[in-house]
Write a protein that holds these residues in place. Structure first.
Motif, mmCIF file in Angstrom:
data_model
loop_
_atom_site.group_PDB
_atom_site.id
_atom_site.type_symbol
_atom_site.label_atom_id
_atom_site.label_comp_id
_atom_site.label_asym_id
_atom_site.label_seq_id
_atom_site.Cartn_x
_atom_site.Cartn_y
_atom_site.Cartn_z
ATOM 1 N N ILE A 1 17.142 73.029 5.768
ATOM 2 C CA ILE A 1 15.775 73.397 6.144
ATOM 3 C C ILE A 1 15.168 74.231 5.038
ATOM 4 C CG2 ILE A 1 14.357 74.706 7.787
ATOM 5 C CD1 ILE A 1 16.400 73.888 9.939
ATOM 6 N N LYS A 2 13.975 73.852 4.571
ATOM 7 C CA LYS A 2 13.369 74.491 3.416
ATOM 8 C C LYS A 2 11.863 74.350 3.458
ATOM 9 C CE LYS A 2 13.493 72.026 -0.465
ATOM 10 N NZ LYS A 2 12.168 71.366 -0.572
ATOM 11 N N GLU A 3 11.188 75.134 2.631
ATOM 12 C CA GLU A 3 9.756 74.960 2.472
ATOM 13 C C GLU A 3 9.500 73.696 1.652
ATOM 14 O OE1 GLU A 3 5.735 77.425 1.112
ATOM 15 O OE2 GLU A 3 7.721 78.184 0.554
ATOM 16 N N PHE A 4 8.445 72.998 1.999
ATOM 17 C CA PHE A 4 8.068 71.771 1.309
ATOM 18 C C PHE A 4 7.846 72.028 -0.175
ATOM 19 C CE2 PHE A 4 4.670 69.161 -0.450
ATOM 20 C CZ PHE A 4 5.070 67.874 -0.141
ATOM 21 N N SER A 5 8.292 71.097 -1.002
ATOM 22 C CA SER A 5 8.000 71.119 -2.435
ATOM 23 C C SER A 5 7.604 69.710 -2.861
ATOM 24 C CB SER A 5 9.206 71.613 -3.238
ATOM 25 O OG SER A 5 10.359 70.849 -2.956
ATOM 26 N N VAL A 6 7.069 69.578 -4.068
ATOM 27 C CA VAL A 6 6.446 68.327 -4.484
ATOM 28 C C VAL A 6 7.418 67.152 -4.458
ATOM 29 C CG1 VAL A 6 6.887 68.713 -6.942
ATOM 30 C CG2 VAL A 6 4.938 67.287 -6.224
ATOM 31 N N GLU A 7 8.706 67.408 -4.684
ATOM 32 C CA GLU A 7 9.660 66.298 -4.671
ATOM 33 C C GLU A 7 9.892 65.751 -3.258
ATOM 34 O OE1 GLU A 7 12.205 70.135 -4.941
ATOM 35 O OE2 GLU A 7 10.366 69.331 -5.847
ATOM 36 N N ASP A 8 9.402 66.470 -2.238
ATOM 37 C CA ASP A 8 9.542 66.006 -0.858
ATOM 38 C C ASP A 8 8.370 65.137 -0.413
ATOM 39 O OD1 ASP A 8 11.845 67.663 -0.633
ATOM 40 O OD2 ASP A 8 10.548 69.377 -0.201
ATOM 41 N N LYS A 9 7.357 64.992 -1.263
ATOM 42 C CA LYS A 9 6.102 64.362 -0.843
ATOM 43 C C LYS A 9 6.290 62.910 -0.416
ATOM 44 C CE LYS A 9 1.396 63.351 -2.450
ATOM 45 N NZ LYS A 9 0.384 63.578 -3.517
ATOM 46 N N GLU A 10 6.893 62.103 -1.250
ATOM 47 C CA GLU A 10 7.002 60.675 -0.956
ATOM 48 C C GLU A 10 7.769 60.426 0.328
ATOM 49 O OE1 GLU A 10 8.717 56.562 -3.041
ATOM 50 O OE2 GLU A 10 8.503 58.409 -4.229
ATOM 51 N N SER A 11 8.878 61.140 0.501
ATOM 52 C CA SER A 11 9.688 60.954 1.701
ATOM 53 C C SER A 11 8.970 61.477 2.940
ATOM 54 C CB SER A 11 11.031 61.670 1.528
ATOM 55 O OG SER A 11 11.875 61.436 2.626
ATOM 56 N N SER A 12 8.192 62.554 2.782
ATOM 57 C CA SER A 12 7.431 63.103 3.910
ATOM 58 C C SER A 12 6.359 62.127 4.369
ATOM 59 C CB SER A 12 6.787 64.441 3.513
ATOM 60 O OG SER A 12 7.753 65.421 3.239
ATOM 61 N N ILE A 13 5.638 61.553 3.419
ATOM 62 C CA ILE A 13 4.601 60.582 3.768
ATOM 63 C C ILE A 13 5.211 59.375 4.478
ATOM 64 C CG2 ILE A 13 2.908 58.963 2.818
ATOM 65 C CD1 ILE A 13 2.327 61.033 0.638
ATOM 66 N N GLU A 14 6.368 58.937 4.005
ATOM 67 C CA GLU A 14 7.042 57.802 4.641
ATOM 68 C C GLU A 14 7.368 58.114 6.096
ATOM 69 O OE1 GLU A 14 11.240 55.304 4.167
ATOM 70 O OE2 GLU A 14 10.498 56.546 2.510
ATOM 71 N N LEU A 15 7.861 59.327 6.369
ATOM 72 C CA LEU A 15 8.182 59.732 7.738
ATOM 73 C C LEU A 15 6.924 59.819 8.596
ATOM 74 C CD1 LEU A 15 10.103 60.843 9.927
ATOM 75 C CD2 LEU A 15 9.769 63.125 8.914
ATOM 76 N N LEU A 16 5.859 60.407 8.057
ATOM 77 C CA LEU A 16 4.617 60.572 8.809
ATOM 78 C C LEU A 16 3.964 59.229 9.100
ATOM 79 C CD1 LEU A 16 3.182 63.704 6.956
ATOM 80 C CD2 LEU A 16 4.125 63.629 9.273
ATOM 81 N N LYS A 17 3.984 58.335 8.152
ATOM 82 C CA LYS A 17 3.388 57.010 8.360
ATOM 83 C C LYS A 17 4.126 56.251 9.460
ATOM 84 C CE LYS A 17 2.188 54.550 4.713
ATOM 85 N NZ LYS A 17 2.216 53.935 3.362
ATOM 86 N N SER A 18 5.430 56.383 9.510
ATOM 87 C CA SER A 18 6.196 55.677 10.533
ATOM 88 C C SER A 18 6.009 56.303 11.917
ATOM 89 C CB SER A 18 7.687 55.680 10.172
ATOM 90 O OG SER A 18 8.214 56.998 10.186
ATOM 91 N N THR A 19 5.668 57.593 11.944
ATOM 92 C CA THR A 19 5.482 58.293 13.217
ATOM 93 C C THR A 19 4.063 58.153 13.737
ATOM 94 O OG1 THR A 19 7.167 59.920 12.573
ATOM 95 C CG2 THR A 19 5.708 60.506 14.406
#
Length: 318
Positions: free
Chosen positions: A6-24
């Motif tokens: 568990i961590k604060e968001f950083s730029v390297e997390d962007k692509e994977s975060s968008i993928e999760l949000l789009k699927s949700t």
């Protein structure tokens, strides 16, 4: 089972975060909405916490900043925004761990409080996280009866407003700051569609920001399209100005929608004025404002529902 960090968001997390949000949130979250929500607001940064395995983000929780005025003090509230967890990682207590981690960062960022309008399915987790229900906002409507309009002229299309226009609010209410920068960011740059109508009389201006629901089904051959007033600002509080502004707004949409709808706090000056024109309750689900103190601990203020001067732009799901 993969180990989760568990961590604060950083730029390297962007692509994977968008993928999760789009699927949700199919159709409600994508690269454009991510950029707008989390990268375009220049005054304050969002707070985003992710739960991550070695390969990808498996849970995402976010808060968006809002600036409020209360008397002679400025308060910083962060609104609960998108939250998503990959199906394989649900029911593992990630939300609680991420929320507790976020509070440490929120205190360092001088955030005064969290707030949100949870859905019915989220009440339990939200209350367990320390949010308190403060006020239940019910939607009201004003019917628009189709008729022929002689000399029908579009209302105020050529009018704008600037930072020189001072939009008033109750000094003794917790009110979101409204200015040209906020309006342009919140509504003009938003990937979703909004319309701003400005009514002017002499030196006074009234601003309505509206959003329509174009996907309502037909009933008895009629499309019951509603127009929601998500924000309402004025340079003066007096009956004649607001009555003229509301009438012009109704004339604009009278043959395009069945009704206008909005919510407001009837204990505020804004609510007192609007309640004269919006009297019928709708069947729309009411919205419960929930608040979690962080650095600002005066609960007599935060938990007093009469002190919140809000409209649907704070719950319009971006």
């Amino acid at each position: 089972m993969d180990e989760v960090t568990i961590k604060e968001f950083s730029v390297e997390d962007k692509e994977s975060s968008i993928e999760l949000l789009k699927s949700t949130f199919n159709g409600g979250s994508n690269e454009k909405t991510f950029k707008w929500r989390y990268e375009s607001y220049e005054k304050l940064k969002p707070l985003i916490i992710v739960a991550k395995t070695i390969n990808k983000v498996v849970s995402f929780v976010s808060w968006m900043p809002w600036i409020f005025n209360y008397r002679d003090k400025q308060l910083i509230g962060y609104q609960a925004c998108e939250g998503a967890t990959s199906p394989d990682f649900r029911n593992r207590g990630l939300f609680t761990k991420m929320f507790l981690y976020s509070e440490k960062l929120a205190k360092e960022m001088n955030i005064d409080f969290y707030f949100g309008f949870p859905s019915k399915m989220s009440y339990g987790p939200v209350y367990r996280a320390g949010y308190y229900p403060v006020i239940n906002f019910k939607f009201f409507k004003r019917y628009l009866f189709p008729r022929y309009l002689k000399n029908d002229v579009p209302i105020s299309d050529n009018l704008t407003f600037s930072d020189d226009d001072f939009f008033i609010s109750d000094e003794d209410k917790i009110s979101p700051v409204f200015d040209k920068y906020y309006h342009d960011w919140r509504f003009q740059k938003n990937p979703f569609d909004y319309e701003t109508v400005v009514y002017q009389k002499n030196n006074n201006k009234v601003v309505f920001v509206l959003r329509s629901n174009k996907n309502q089904g037909k009933k008895f051959g009629i499309i019951p399209r509603k127009i929601m007033i998500v924000d309402f600002q004025t340079t003066a509080f007096y009956d004649e100005l607001i009555e003229n502004a509301v009438n012009h707004l109704c004339n604009r949409y009278i043959n395009k929608a069945s009704y206008l709808t909005t919510f407001f706090n009837p204990a505020s000056s804004r609510g007192v004025l609007l309640s004269k024109y919006f009297k019928s309750k709708t069947r729309l689900e009411s919205r419960i404002l929930c608040v979690r103190p962080i650095n600002y601990n005066n609960r007599n203020i935060l938990f007093n529902g009469n002190l919140w001067d809000l409209l649907p732009h704070t719950v319009d799901y971006y």
